[in-house]
Design a protein around this motif. Structure first.
Motif, PDB file in Angstrom:
ATOM      1  N   MET A   1       0.848  -1.189   0.000  1.00  0.00           N
ATOM      2  CA  MET A   1       0.000   0.000   0.000  1.00  0.00           C
ATOM      3  C   MET A   1       0.876   1.228   0.000  1.00  0.00           C
ATOM      4  SD  MET A   1      -3.040   1.178   0.012  1.00  0.00           S
ATOM      5  CE  MET A   1      -3.656   2.807   0.202  1.00  0.00           C
ATOM      6  N   ALA A   2       0.402   2.273  -0.630  1.00  0.00           N
ATOM      7  CA  ALA A   2       1.148   3.526  -0.713  1.00  0.00           C
ATOM      8  C   ALA A   2       1.221   4.189   0.659  1.00  0.00           C
ATOM      9  CB  ALA A   2       0.462   4.452  -1.701  1.00  0.00           C
ATOM     10  N   ASN A   3       2.369   4.797   0.964  1.00  0.00           N
ATOM     11  CA  ASN A   3       2.565   5.455   2.253  1.00  0.00           C
ATOM     12  C   ASN A   3       2.495   6.969   2.150  1.00  0.00           C
ATOM     13  OD1 ASN A   3       2.978   3.069   3.719  1.00  0.00           O
ATOM     14  ND2 ASN A   3       5.097   2.954   3.022  1.00  0.00           N
ATOM     15  N   MET A   4       3.007   7.502   1.057  1.00  0.00           N
ATOM     16  CA  MET A   4       3.063   8.957   0.930  1.00  0.00           C
ATOM     17  C   MET A   4       1.725   9.496   0.418  1.00  0.00           C
ATOM     18  SD  MET A   4       6.981   9.100  -0.501  1.00  0.00           S
ATOM     19  CE  MET A   4       6.644  10.371  -1.607  1.00  0.00           C
ATOM     20  N   LYS A   5       1.463  10.755   0.751  1.00  0.00           N
ATOM     21  CA  LYS A   5       0.178  11.365   0.413  1.00  0.00           C
ATOM     22  C   LYS A   5      -0.053  11.403  -1.092  1.00  0.00           C
ATOM     23  CE  LYS A   5      -2.534  15.543   1.222  1.00  0.00           C
ATOM     24  NZ  LYS A   5      -2.525  16.892   1.786  1.00  0.00           N
ATOM     25  N   ASN A   6       0.972  11.782  -1.864  1.00  0.00           N
ATOM     26  CA  ASN A   6       0.796  11.869  -3.310  1.00  0.00           C
ATOM     27  C   ASN A   6       0.616  10.485  -3.934  1.00  0.00           C
ATOM     28  OD1 ASN A   6       3.471  11.102  -2.961  1.00  0.00           O
ATOM     29  ND2 ASN A   6       4.153  12.145  -4.807  1.00  0.00           N
ATOM     30  N   ALA A   7       1.236   9.466  -3.360  1.00  0.00           N
ATOM     31  CA  ALA A   7       1.073   8.106  -3.881  1.00  0.00           C
ATOM     32  C   ALA A   7      -0.344   7.600  -3.612  1.00  0.00           C
ATOM     33  CB  ALA A   7       2.100   7.177  -3.255  1.00  0.00           C
ATOM     34  N   LYS A   8      -0.888   7.943  -2.452  1.00  0.00           N
ATOM     35  CA  LYS A   8      -2.261   7.550  -2.131  1.00  0.00           C
ATOM     36  C   LYS A   8      -3.243   8.227  -3.088  1.00  0.00           C
ATOM     37  CE  LYS A   8      -1.451   6.732   2.762  1.00  0.00           C
ATOM     38  NZ  LYS A   8      -1.747   7.171   4.132  1.00  0.00           N
ATOM     39  N   LYS A   9      -2.962   9.499  -3.394  1.00  0.00           N
ATOM     40  CA  LYS A   9      -3.827  10.223  -4.330  1.00  0.00           C
ATOM     41  C   LYS A   9      -3.762   9.591  -5.719  1.00  0.00           C
ATOM     42  CE  LYS A   9      -4.830  14.703  -6.326  1.00  0.00           C
ATOM     43  NZ  LYS A   9      -4.474  16.109  -6.441  1.00  0.00           N
ATOM     44  N   ARG A  10      -2.574   9.208  -6.159  1.00  0.00           N
ATOM     45  CA  ARG A  10      -2.431   8.586  -7.484  1.00  0.00           C
ATOM     46  C   ARG A  10      -3.235   7.292  -7.557  1.00  0.00           C
ATOM     47  NH1 ARG A  10      -2.020  11.852 -10.993  1.00  0.00           N
ATOM     48  NH2 ARG A  10      -2.007  10.042 -12.324  1.00  0.00           N
ATOM     49  N   VAL A  11      -3.262   6.520  -6.483  1.00  0.00           N
ATOM     50  CA  VAL A  11      -4.049   5.285  -6.466  1.00  0.00           C
ATOM     51  C   VAL A  11      -5.528   5.608  -6.682  1.00  0.00           C
ATOM     52  CG1 VAL A  11      -4.848   3.401  -4.982  1.00  0.00           C
ATOM     53  CG2 VAL A  11      -2.425   3.987  -5.045  1.00  0.00           C
ATOM     54  N   LEU A  12      -6.020   6.638  -5.998  1.00  0.00           N
ATOM     55  CA  LEU A  12      -7.424   7.018  -6.142  1.00  0.00           C
ATOM     56  C   LEU A  12      -7.729   7.539  -7.550  1.00  0.00           C
ATOM     57  CD1 LEU A  12      -7.991   8.857  -2.739  1.00  0.00           C
ATOM     58  CD2 LEU A  12      -8.691   6.536  -3.355  1.00  0.00           C
ATOM     59  N   VAL A  13      -6.844   8.387  -8.069  1.00  0.00           N
ATOM     60  CA  VAL A  13      -7.048   8.972  -9.401  1.00  0.00           C
ATOM     61  C   VAL A  13      -6.998   7.887 -10.470  1.00  0.00           C
ATOM     62  CG1 VAL A  13      -6.033  10.514 -11.117  1.00  0.00           C
ATOM     63  CG2 VAL A  13      -6.248  11.255  -8.760  1.00  0.00           C
ATOM     64  N   ASN A  14      -6.035   6.962 -10.335  1.00  0.00           N
ATOM     65  CA  ASN A  14      -5.926   5.886 -11.323  1.00  0.00           C
ATOM     66  C   ASN A  14      -7.146   4.973 -11.311  1.00  0.00           C
ATOM     67  OD1 ASN A  14      -3.467   6.752 -12.266  1.00  0.00           O
ATOM     68  ND2 ASN A  14      -2.283   5.430 -10.920  1.00  0.00           N
TER      69      ASN A  14
END
Length: 87
Positions: A1-14
């Motif tokens: 799972m993504a840890n950083m805020k921008n990585a979490k956002k990319r998961v949602l956007v993708n």
């Protein structure tokens, strides 16, 4: 799972883009099948109406970069040829 805020956002956007792209693709394929069914049924007026819808859906999918330009052109050409060859 993504840890950083921008990585979490990319998961949602993708995930959101994946749903949208699948909708474009499914809509395009359904429209293509409708044209082919009308051609098999030898219903020229229905095939022509379905062809207009299919071309619109194919162009929308291409505009959203879901399918490549050459695939778009090839699909439209094949469908148009099938409808035009009907009696």
């Amino acid at each position: 799972m993504a840890n950083m805020k921008n990585a979490k956002k990319r998961v949602l956007v993708n995930a959101k883009k994946n749903i949208r792209n699948n909708n474009y693709l499914a809509s395009m394929k359904t429209a293509i099948k409708n044209v082919e069914r009308a051609v098999v049924a030898k219903d020229k007026s229905k095939a022509e109406d379905a062809l207009k819808v299919a071309i619109k859906r194919i162009d929308k999918a291409t505009g959203a970069n879901v399918v490549a330009k050459n695939k778009c052109a090839r699909e439209k050409s094949r469908l148009t040829k099938k409808v035009n060859q009907m009696n």
